[in-house]
Design a protein around this motif. Structure first.
Motif: not given
Length: 120
Positions: A9-10, A17-18, A25-27, A84-87
């Motif tokens: 969903k996120a 985003p870029d 975020n993944e790192r 963070v991804e959703a934001a």
């Protein structure tokens, strides 16, 4: 397979985003996962070699505490990664990094307990 086009969903809200931000975020998520693995390794080491340092009850409490902390950490890391991804996709504020307080608490509690045991 049915999951080919599936996205959490996120990842379905807002705009992409870029990619650099998503990869950063993944790192960060993977760094928290490595920390959880380190806690598990510490629990394994304490279980294998801690009998010479602590009584069986304290050793068991420390091992269980580290393992529970590792589970809480990796689950929190996943929730934070998605948050963070959703934001970022919605252009909103990033969530508060409460996960850092969890790690500090886990490591401080284990360290204080070991210090008390060793100083006896």
């Amino acid at each position: 397979m049915a999951l080919r086009g599936w996205r959490p969903k996120a990842f379905r809200v807002g705009e992409d985003p870029d990619p650099r931000f998503s990869l950063a975020n993944e790192r960060t998520f993977l760094a928290w996962i490595r920390t959880g693995l380190g806690l598990i390794a510490g629990a394994v080491g304490l279980e294998a070699f801690g009998g010479e340092v602590a009584s069986p009850g304290i050793q068991t409490a420390l091992v269980v505490g580290l393992l529970v902390g590792a589970v809480l950490l990796v689950v929190s890391a996943f929730v934070r990664w998605m948050g963070v991804e959703a934001a970022m996709r919605k252009g909103g504020s990033l969530p508060v990094p409460a996960i850092a307080a969890l790690v500090v608490f886990i490591i401080a509690a284990a360290g204080i307990t070991l210090l008390v045991v060793v100083m006896r």
